[in-house]
Design a protein around this motif. Structure first.
Motif, PDB file in Angstrom:
ATOM      1  N   THR A 162     -41.646  23.836 -18.933  1.00  0.00           N
ATOM      2  CA  THR A 162     -42.439  22.969 -19.798  1.00  0.00           C
ATOM      3  C   THR A 162     -41.714  22.836 -21.135  1.00  0.00           C
ATOM      4  N   PRO A 163     -42.079  21.836 -21.947  1.00  0.00           N
ATOM      5  CA  PRO A 163     -41.475  21.742 -23.278  1.00  0.00           C
ATOM      6  C   PRO A 163     -41.668  23.017 -24.097  1.00  0.00           C
ATOM      7  N   ARG A 213     -41.875  20.428 -31.191  1.00  0.00           N
ATOM      8  CA  ARG A 213     -42.472  20.236 -29.860  1.00  0.00           C
ATOM      9  C   ARG A 213     -42.162  18.847 -29.312  1.00  0.00           C
ATOM     10  N   LEU A 214     -42.248  17.826 -30.176  1.00  0.00           N
ATOM     11  CA  LEU A 214     -41.917  16.465 -29.736  1.00  0.00           C
ATOM     12  C   LEU A 214     -40.448  16.371 -29.311  1.00  0.00           C
ATOM     13  N   TRP A 215     -39.578  17.015 -30.090  1.00  0.00           N
ATOM     14  CA  TRP A 215     -38.143  17.022 -29.758  1.00  0.00           C
ATOM     15  C   TRP A 215     -37.900  17.687 -28.406  1.00  0.00           C
ATOM     16  N   ALA A 216     -38.537  18.814 -28.152  1.00  0.00           N
ATOM     17  CA  ALA A 216     -38.380  19.512 -26.875  1.00  0.00           C
ATOM     18  C   ALA A 216     -38.871  18.647 -25.720  1.00  0.00           C
ATOM     19  N   GLY A 217     -39.988  17.944 -25.953  1.00  0.00           N
ATOM     20  CA  GLY A 217     -40.503  17.055 -24.915  1.00  0.00           C
ATOM     21  C   GLY A 217     -39.541  15.917 -24.619  1.00  0.00           C
ATOM     22  N   GLY A 277     -26.875  10.680  -5.660  1.00  0.00           N
ATOM     23  CA  GLY A 277     -26.592  12.095  -5.479  1.00  0.00           C
ATOM     24  C   GLY A 277     -27.002  12.928  -6.674  1.00  0.00           C
ATOM     25  N   GLN A 278     -27.206  12.242  -7.840  1.00  0.00           N
ATOM     26  CA  GLN A 278     -27.617  12.960  -9.044  1.00  0.00           C
ATOM     27  C   GLN A 278     -29.029  12.581  -9.487  1.00  0.00           C
ATOM     28  N   SER A 279     -29.619  11.588  -8.824  1.00  0.00           N
ATOM     29  CA  SER A 279     -31.006  11.225  -9.128  1.00  0.00           C
ATOM     30  C   SER A 279     -31.932  11.795  -8.053  1.00  0.00           C
ATOM     31  N   ASP A 280     -33.239  11.664  -8.269  1.00  0.00           N
ATOM     32  CA  ASP A 280     -34.258  12.187  -7.339  1.00  0.00           C
ATOM     33  C   ASP A 280     -34.149  13.703  -7.162  1.00  0.00           C
ATOM     34  N   LEU A 281     -33.669  14.388  -8.203  1.00  0.00           N
ATOM     35  CA  LEU A 281     -33.490  15.842  -8.117  1.00  0.00           C
ATOM     36  C   LEU A 281     -34.586  16.609  -8.854  1.00  0.00           C
ATOM     37  N   ILE A 282     -35.335  15.918  -9.742  1.00  0.00           N
ATOM     38  CA  ILE A 282     -36.349  16.587 -10.556  1.00  0.00           C
ATOM     39  C   ILE A 282     -37.688  15.882 -10.384  1.00  0.00           C
ATOM     40  N   ILE A 283     -38.746  16.672 -10.265  1.00  0.00           N
ATOM     41  CA  ILE A 283     -40.104  16.112 -10.209  1.00  0.00           C
ATOM     42  C   ILE A 283     -40.853  16.557 -11.461  1.00  0.00           C
ATOM     43  N   MET A 284     -41.874  15.777 -11.838  1.00  0.00           N
ATOM     44  CA  MET A 284     -42.663  16.069 -13.034  1.00  0.00           C
ATOM     45  C   MET A 284     -44.141  16.048 -12.674  1.00  0.00           C
ATOM     46  N   LYS A 285     -44.869  17.056 -13.171  1.00  0.00           N
ATOM     47  CA  LYS A 285     -46.328  17.107 -13.000  1.00  0.00           C
ATOM     48  C   LYS A 285     -46.965  17.246 -14.372  1.00  0.00           C
ATOM     49  N   GLY A 286     -47.965  16.435 -14.650  1.00  0.00           N
ATOM     50  CA  GLY A 286     -48.603  16.467 -15.954  1.00  0.00           C
ATOM     51  C   GLY A 286     -47.978  15.474 -16.913  1.00  0.00           C
ATOM     52  N   LYS A 287     -48.483  15.460 -18.152  1.00  0.00           N
ATOM     53  CA  LYS A 287     -47.989  14.516 -19.149  1.00  0.00           C
ATOM     54  C   LYS A 287     -47.771  15.210 -20.486  1.00  0.00           C
ATOM     55  N   GLY A 288     -46.920  14.589 -21.307  1.00  0.00           N
ATOM     56  CA  GLY A 288     -46.692  15.064 -22.664  1.00  0.00           C
ATOM     57  C   GLY A 288     -46.170  16.495 -22.704  1.00  0.00           C
ATOM     58  N   TYR A 331     -41.638  20.283 -15.476  1.00  0.00           N
ATOM     59  CA  TYR A 331     -40.509  19.683 -14.774  1.00  0.00           C
ATOM     60  C   TYR A 331     -39.847  20.749 -13.908  1.00  0.00           C
ATOM     61  N   LYS A 332     -39.510  20.387 -12.666  1.00  0.00           N
ATOM     62  CA  LYS A 332     -38.787  21.352 -11.836  1.00  0.00           C
ATOM     63  C   LYS A 332     -37.879  20.652 -10.840  1.00  0.00           C
ATOM     64  N   VAL A 333     -36.845  21.382 -10.442  1.00  0.00           N
ATOM     65  CA  VAL A 333     -35.867  20.846  -9.494  1.00  0.00           C
ATOM     66  C   VAL A 333     -36.487  20.822  -8.104  1.00  0.00           C
ATOM     67  N   VAL A 334     -36.270  19.747  -7.380  1.00  0.00           N
ATOM     68  CA  VAL A 334     -36.787  19.608  -6.016  1.00  0.00           C
ATOM     69  C   VAL A 334     -36.258  20.761  -5.158  1.00  0.00           C
ATOM     70  N   SER A 335     -37.120  21.339  -4.360  1.00  0.00           N
ATOM     71  CA  SER A 335     -36.737  22.473  -3.501  1.00  0.00           C
ATOM     72  C   SER A 335     -35.550  22.111  -2.609  1.00  0.00           C
ATOM     73  N   GLY A 336     -34.546  22.970  -2.598  1.00  0.00           N
ATOM     74  CA  GLY A 336     -33.368  22.737  -1.766  1.00  0.00           C
ATOM     75  C   GLY A 336     -32.275  21.931  -2.435  1.00  0.00           C
ATOM     76  N   GLU A 337     -32.555  21.407  -3.652  1.00  0.00           N
ATOM     77  CA  GLU A 337     -31.562  20.620  -4.373  1.00  0.00           C
ATOM     78  C   GLU A 337     -30.936  21.455  -5.492  1.00  0.00           C
TER      79      GLU A 337
END
Length: 352
Positions: A27-28, A52-56, A75-86, A91-97
């Motif tokens: 998280t930020p 905090r805004l900068w970290a976000g 090959g470098q996109s679709d590697l991270i998913i995001m849940k929630g806002k602000g 943010y986390k790396v897709v499992s297996g990537e």
């Protein structure tokens, strides 16, 4: 590139490492708490809200590039998913990537992992931790290693040096702190000048200030094996000054006569008689060389007479003893005499 841009660059790298090494995501708030401990963090003058805004924005920028439908190349996109806002977004790396942001390093994963395996206990704490972090972000699960390395000497278990001793020596070298310790039964007080590893053993090079030893050494710099050091402490009331490369050079020191008990020593001319095998060859003539300037003085029926350069050191003597079947050292006489004495002592020990 301005100082701020450099700072942001290192902070982005820090965030990428966190994403790669935290399977539960970042998280930020997590990122800000971690990056504030680093020397390259440059937002101390900003308010808490601005930080905090900068970290976000850092995490959002990485997601917009590496995330779902991101702007990164294939090959470098679709590697991270995001849940929630602000600021509550995770943010986390897709499992297996894996984030391959060190492309050059990723292309040599196998030798890097091999390096970690061979040298994991031979770095000072800070240096070792940086290596582990660098290797962690390049390591992929089930990496298929096609490259290996085998020592040409028997691999013994190295002496153990506790992390506290290593950390104190590392700090003393960085901050020019005087050290006090017990060594071989005597109390010493020294100015630490350098550290090197030889035969899986850490050695400290230092100038001795005080010693309880009855006959102090005449050497300007002395060498101490770290695993023999006890009761190591900083001398808080003393400091010393040193200009590396001017007053002291570790490389030059080990290349002088002071390094002869390690793989250093001064270069000398050597003459050797190399025995030929059944095919009329000798691997130290036809495959390997003792030095780039090695020349064949005579090509006899069953031998070569060779002249080369070698370091007058303990390792060269060990090399000659190991290869007595293939070669005989003719000169210089002092090294030949040392080898002959070692052979006689070994023969006597094994004939008992």
């Amino acid at each position: 590139m301005c100082q701020k841009s450099f700072g942001d660059f290192y902070c982005y790298l820090h965030c990428l490492k966190m994403l790669q090494s935290n399977p539960d995501g970042v998280t930020p708030k997590d990122f800000l708490a971690s990056v504030k401990k680093e020397s390259y963090f440059h937002k101390y003058d900003a308010s808490d809200d601005a930080q905090r805004l900068w970290a976000g924005r850092i995490l959002e920028g990485i997601y917009n590039y590496h995330g779902i439908a991101g702007d990164a190349p294939r090959g470098q996109s679709d590697l991270i998913i995001m849940k929630g806002k602000g600021n509550s977004a995770r943010y986390k790396v897709v499992s297996g990537e894996a984030l391959s942001f060190y492309s050059d390093i990723n292309e040599c994963i196998s030798p890097l992992l091999l390096l970690e395996e061979q040298l994991e206990n031979l770095f000072l704490p800070k240096m070792g931790e940086k290596l582990k972090q660098a290797l962690y972000v390049t390591k992929k699960e089930n990496a298929y290693l096609r490259y290996s390395y085998c020592n040409d000497t028997y691999d013994v278990v190295n002496p153990v040096v506790d992390n506290e001793t290593l950390a104190k020596v590392e700090a003393a070298l960085e901050r020019k702190k005087v050290l006090s310790f017990s060594y071989n039964g005597y109390q010493r007080e020294v100015d630490p000048y350098g550290l090197f590893v030889y035969g899986k053993v850490f050695y400290l090079i230092a100038k001795e200030r005080k010693s309880e030893k009855a006959t102090p050494s005449k050497l300007e710099y002395k060498t101490y094996a770290l695993h023999r050091i006890n009761k190591l402490e900083f001398v808080t009331s003393a400091h010393f000054s040193m200009t590396l490369g001017k007053e002291f050079s570790l490389g030059e020191h080990l290349s002088s006569q002071a390094g002869k008990f390690f793989n250093g020593g001064e270069s000398v001319d050597v003459t050797l008689k190399m025995k030929k095998d059944s095919e009329g060859k000798n691997r130290f003539v036809d495959e390997f060389k003792l030095s780039d300037c090695q020349t064949t003085l005579e090509d006899g029926q069953d031998y070569y007479l060779v002249k080369a350069k070698a370091r007058d050191c303990l390792d060269f003597r060990k090399f000659l003893l190991k290869n007595t079947y293939y070669m005989e050292l003719l000169s210089p006489k002092n090294i030949r005499d040392d080898v002959v004495r070692e052979i006689k002592q070994a023969a006597q020990a094994y004939s008992a």
